[in-house]
Design a protein around this motif. Structure first.
Motif, PDB file in Angstrom:
ATOM      1  N   GLY A 222       0.896  -1.092  -0.103  1.00 26.30           N
ATOM      2  CA  GLY A 222      -0.006   0.013  -0.110  1.00 26.30           C
ATOM      3  C   GLY A 222       1.082   1.116  -0.135  1.00 26.30           C
ATOM      4  N   ARG A 223       0.156   2.217  -0.403  1.00 30.20           N
ATOM      5  CA  ARG A 223       0.994   3.582  -0.615  1.00 30.20           C
ATOM      6  C   ARG A 223       1.602   3.928   0.663  1.00 30.20           C
ATOM      7  NH1 ARG A 223       3.074   4.812  -4.997  1.00 30.20           N
ATOM      8  NH2 ARG A 223       1.467   3.963  -6.902  1.00 30.20           N
ATOM      9  N   ALA A 224       0.994   4.057   1.973  1.00 31.61           N
ATOM     10  CA  ALA A 224       1.431   4.485   3.187  1.00 31.61           C
ATOM     11  C   ALA A 224       2.682   3.907   3.442  1.00 31.61           C
ATOM     12  CB  ALA A 224       0.615   4.202   4.547  1.00 31.61           C
ATOM     13  N   ALA A 225       2.932   2.687   3.006  1.00 34.24           N
ATOM     14  CA  ALA A 225       4.261   1.876   3.290  1.00 34.24           C
ATOM     15  C   ALA A 225       5.522   2.241   2.498  1.00 34.24           C
ATOM     16  CB  ALA A 225       4.126   0.595   3.123  1.00 34.24           C
ATOM     17  N   ALA A 226       5.314   3.065   1.473  1.00 32.69           N
ATOM     18  CA  ALA A 226       6.296   3.436   0.191  1.00 32.69           C
ATOM     19  C   ALA A 226       7.341   4.218   0.834  1.00 32.69           C
ATOM     20  CB  ALA A 226       5.659   4.260  -0.774  1.00 32.69           C
ATOM     21  N   PRO A 227       8.565   3.684   0.788  1.00 28.52           N
ATOM     22  CA  PRO A 227       9.474   4.882   1.448  1.00 28.52           C
ATOM     23  C   PRO A 227       9.698   6.181   0.802  1.00 28.52           C
ATOM     24  CG  PRO A 227      10.458   2.662   0.658  1.00 28.52           C
ATOM     25  CD  PRO A 227       9.156   2.732   0.300  1.00 28.52           C
ATOM     26  N   ALA A 228       9.974   7.133   1.866  1.00 27.65           N
ATOM     27  CA  ALA A 228       9.878   8.690   1.459  1.00 27.65           C
ATOM     28  C   ALA A 228      11.357   8.878   0.987  1.00 27.65           C
ATOM     29  CB  ALA A 228       9.684   9.384   2.462  1.00 27.65           C
ATOM     30  N   ARG A 229      12.497   8.200   1.211  1.00 33.86           N
ATOM     31  CA  ARG A 229      13.871   8.690   0.958  1.00 33.86           C
ATOM     32  C   ARG A 229      14.742   7.458   1.096  1.00 33.86           C
ATOM     33  NH1 ARG A 229      11.797  12.598   3.822  1.00 33.86           N
ATOM     34  NH2 ARG A 229      12.490  11.891   5.974  1.00 33.86           N
ATOM     35  N   ILE A 230      15.835   7.662   0.377  1.00 29.51           N
ATOM     36  CA  ILE A 230      16.956   6.583   0.567  1.00 29.51           C
ATOM     37  C   ILE A 230      17.967   7.308   1.090  1.00 29.51           C
ATOM     38  CG2 ILE A 230      18.414   5.076  -0.856  1.00 29.51           C
ATOM     39  CD1 ILE A 230      16.429   4.669  -2.751  1.00 29.51           C
ATOM     40  N   ILE A 231      18.651   6.990   2.188  1.00 29.28           N
ATOM     41  CA  ILE A 231      19.859   7.435   2.758  1.00 29.28           C
ATOM     42  C   ILE A 231      21.000   6.635   2.798  1.00 29.28           C
ATOM     43  CG2 ILE A 231      20.853   8.364   5.079  1.00 29.28           C
ATOM     44  CD1 ILE A 231      17.930   9.499   5.529  1.00 29.28           C
ATOM     45  N   GLN A 232      22.171   7.006   2.245  1.00 31.77           N
ATOM     46  CA  GLN A 232      23.393   6.077   2.184  1.00 31.77           C
ATOM     47  C   GLN A 232      24.103   6.440   3.545  1.00 31.77           C
ATOM     48  OE1 GLN A 232      25.359   6.017  -1.307  1.00 31.77           O
ATOM     49  NE2 GLN A 232      27.228   4.889  -0.710  1.00 31.77           N
ATOM     50  N   LEU A 233      24.409   5.365   4.371  1.00 32.34           N
ATOM     51  CA  LEU A 233      25.037   5.581   5.702  1.00 32.34           C
ATOM     52  C   LEU A 233      26.045   4.266   5.588  1.00 32.34           C
ATOM     53  CD1 LEU A 233      25.273   7.162   8.221  1.00 32.34           C
ATOM     54  CD2 LEU A 233      23.601   5.510   9.285  1.00 32.34           C
ATOM     55  N   ASP A 234      27.445   4.629   5.733  1.00 33.96           N
ATOM     56  CA  ASP A 234      28.294   3.410   5.758  1.00 33.96           C
ATOM     57  C   ASP A 234      29.308   3.786   6.818  1.00 33.96           C
ATOM     58  OD1 ASP A 234      29.810   1.436   5.123  1.00 33.96           O
ATOM     59  OD2 ASP A 234      30.662   2.175   3.085  1.00 33.96           O
ATOM     60  N   PRO A 235      29.324   2.803   7.873  1.00 32.75           N
ATOM     61  CA  PRO A 235      28.796   1.672   7.977  1.00 32.75           C
ATOM     62  C   PRO A 235      27.222   1.598   8.807  1.00 32.75           C
ATOM     63  CG  PRO A 235      30.273   1.353   9.700  1.00 32.75           C
ATOM     64  CD  PRO A 235      30.740   2.944   8.848  1.00 32.75           C
ATOM     65  N   ILE A 236      26.469   0.733   8.413  1.00 33.59           N
ATOM     66  CA  ILE A 236      25.146   0.789   9.413  1.00 33.59           C
ATOM     67  C   ILE A 236      25.476   0.431  10.520  1.00 33.59           C
ATOM     68  CG2 ILE A 236      23.122  -0.425   9.601  1.00 33.59           C
ATOM     69  CD1 ILE A 236      22.679  -0.362   6.478  1.00 33.59           C
ATOM     70  N   PRO A 237      25.295   1.117  11.703  1.00 31.81           N
ATOM     71  CA  PRO A 237      25.780   0.405  13.135  1.00 31.81           C
ATOM     72  C   PRO A 237      24.962  -0.645  13.523  1.00 31.81           C
ATOM     73  CG  PRO A 237      23.959   2.376  13.200  1.00 31.81           C
ATOM     74  CD  PRO A 237      24.527   2.233  11.739  1.00 31.81           C
ATOM     75  N   ARG A 238      25.595  -1.810  13.857  1.00 28.12           N
ATOM     76  CA  ARG A 238      24.868  -2.949  14.198  1.00 28.12           C
ATOM     77  C   ARG A 238      25.294  -3.721  15.559  1.00 28.12           C
ATOM     78  NH1 ARG A 238      22.768  -5.525   9.784  1.00 28.12           N
ATOM     79  NH2 ARG A 238      23.259  -4.728   7.707  1.00 28.12           N
ATOM     80  N   LEU A 239      24.432  -4.457  15.914  1.00 29.84           N
ATOM     81  CA  LEU A 239      24.738  -4.848  17.242  1.00 29.84           C
ATOM     82  C   LEU A 239      25.687  -6.084  17.239  1.00 29.84           C
ATOM     83  CD1 LEU A 239      21.206  -5.182  18.773  1.00 29.84           C
ATOM     84  CD2 LEU A 239      23.041  -3.521  19.654  1.00 29.84           C
ATOM     85  N   ALA A 240      26.134  -6.653  18.461  1.00 31.94           N
ATOM     86  CA  ALA A 240      27.270  -7.642  18.065  1.00 31.94           C
ATOM     87  C   ALA A 240      26.608  -9.006  17.618  1.00 31.94           C
ATOM     88  CB  ALA A 240      27.892  -8.056  19.539  1.00 31.94           C
ATOM     89  N   SER A 241      25.336  -9.153  17.606  1.00 31.82           N
ATOM     90  CA  SER A 241      24.784 -10.329  17.072  1.00 31.82           C
ATOM     91  C   SER A 241      24.572  -9.995  15.476  1.00 31.82           C
ATOM     92  CB  SER A 241      23.077 -10.415  17.555  1.00 31.82           C
ATOM     93  OG  SER A 241      22.538  -9.264  17.105  1.00 31.82           O
ATOM     94  N   GLY A 242      24.851  -8.941  15.038  1.00 35.35           N
ATOM     95  CA  GLY A 242      24.900  -8.622  13.522  1.00 35.35           C
ATOM     96  C   GLY A 242      23.513  -7.921  13.140  1.00 35.35           C
TER      97      GLY A 242
END
Length: 388
Positions: free
Chosen positions: A352-372
């Motif tokens: 549905g339209r409400a779920a459509a992403p508004a933007r794409i953002i590039q972030l390197d690296p994506i922060p992650r927990l120790a579990s991945g």
């Protein structure tokens, strides 16, 4: 009766292995594997000198979770060994394991428990950046027994990418395992298909620290685990359940409850269980936003996004919007040929339209927990900072 607690450096998994051996036998202290990254401040250091837990507790998993709320999950020897036995039954027998996950993460600790149950010594990947070729070299040393490993999707993605780029050693390693468990977060179907085309036997797992790790394999509860859906949320019962949360009786009472002679764990995950018992997980009930008056499950948006070229490891977060209240935003580590318009259309067609992403953002690296898993607290803060 009680037993003392012992903090063990998780960067030395062989020491965690030895400590767990004693704990499971009832002769040693309950093990608290801890990484330097999660070492508490002096003012909040735990456990305190002389602090003890119930005699049946063998392992305590400390985790902040993806929402930043700290937990100390107490697991009994019986729960750990029940999980190991159920896993061996589902996989077709015990074998030798390659530990490629941190030992302070429940899936990593369970590799050690399964090895102890099988009376084998695991091969340790060690610390540092996950390298596909190093993993393949270690896999070659597993010998002639049944071979297993447990990974998160990011690690599997790196192995698949290396294999597709012509690394014969990585291809041989993927084909050589009798089972590759993949958990910690949702495994997108496109990555699984790529791995299986290379000859890998992939088993998608679902579980948590509160269930002593994965207790549902490829949608099927293993061992004597039972899963049900109550009010749209999944609940789990069986011998693998944790004793509760140390020092937090209110959270324990809110998360675990007795009904019909069974003890149930409220997972907080949205899902359903089919008539024939197959479990489908939709996502976290707390990972929902309201966009234009409609509920949007960000985990569902993420699954669609993962199927688009170049977005296999992207994360979807909700950000404030003056017009819509909140909107989904896609965060990726690398650029893609897929346009925002194509991404929006693919999501809108499915959700549905409400779920459509508004933007794409590039972030390197994506922060992650120790579990991945993505660190959604740190990620949301990084997105807000970048947008500001």
């Amino acid at each position: 009766m009680t037993r003392r607690l012992r903090v063990v450096d998780a960067s030395r998994p062989e020491e965690v292995f030895a400590a767990l051996r004693d704990a499971l036998a009832g002769a040693g202290a309950a093990v608290v594997p801890r990484s330097e990254a999660t070492e508490p401040e002096e003012t909040t250091r735990w456990p305190h000198p002389g602090e003890t837990v119930a005699q049946n507790v063998a392992l305590v998993i400390e985790t902040s979770g993806s929402t930043g709320v700290p937990k100390r999950v107490a697991l009994s020897a019986d729960a750990l060994l029940a999980s190991a036995a159920a896993s061996a039954g589902a996989l077709g027998g015990q074998g030798r394991w390659l530990l490629a996950l941190p030992a302070h993460y429940v899936a990593g600790a369970q590799v050690l428990v399964r090895s102890l149950a099988a009376e084998t010594e695991p091969i340790y990947y060690g610390t540092g950046h996950f390298d596909a070729r190093r993993f393949a070299d270690l896999a070659a040393d597993l010998g002639d027994e049944k071979r297993y490993t447990s990974l998160v999707p990011v690690q599997l993605g790196r192995l698949v990418e290396a294999a597709e780029n012509g690394s014969r050693g990585v291809v041989a390693a993927l084909r050589g395992f009798d089972g590759i468990l993949v958990g910690g977060q949702a495994l997108n179907s496109e990555l699984r298909e790529r791995a299986e085309r290379l000859g890998a036997r992939i088993i998608s797992t679902y579980g948590s620290s509160e269930t002593a790790g994965g207790c549902v394999y490829d949608g099927r509860p293993i061992g004597t685990t039972a899963v049900r859906e109550t009010g749209g949320l999944l609940e789990i019962a069986g011998p693998v359940l944790a004793e509760g949360y140390l020092g937090d009786p209110e959270r324990t009472a809110a998360t675990f409850h007795e009904e019909g002679g069974a003890r149930w764990y409220r997972t907080g995950d949205l899902g359903e269980v089919s008539v024939d018992g197959r479990v489908t997980v939709f996502g976290r009930s707390d990972n929902v936003i309201i966009s234009g008056g409609e509920k949007v499950l960000l985990d569902a948006v993420e699954r669609v996004v993962h199927g688009m070229s170049g977005f296999a490891n992207a994360v979807v977060v909700g950000v404030p919007s003056a017009d819509w209240g909140q909107v989904p935003v896609v965060v990726t580590e690398r650029s893609s040929t897929t346009s925002l318009q194509d991404l929006r259309q693919a999501v809108a067609d499915r959700l549905g339209r409400a779920a459509a992403p508004a933007r794409i953002i590039q972030l390197d690296p994506i922060p992650r927990l120790a579990s991945g898993k993505p660190d959604r607290v740190a990620l949301a803060a990084a997105v807000r900072e970048q947008e500001a």
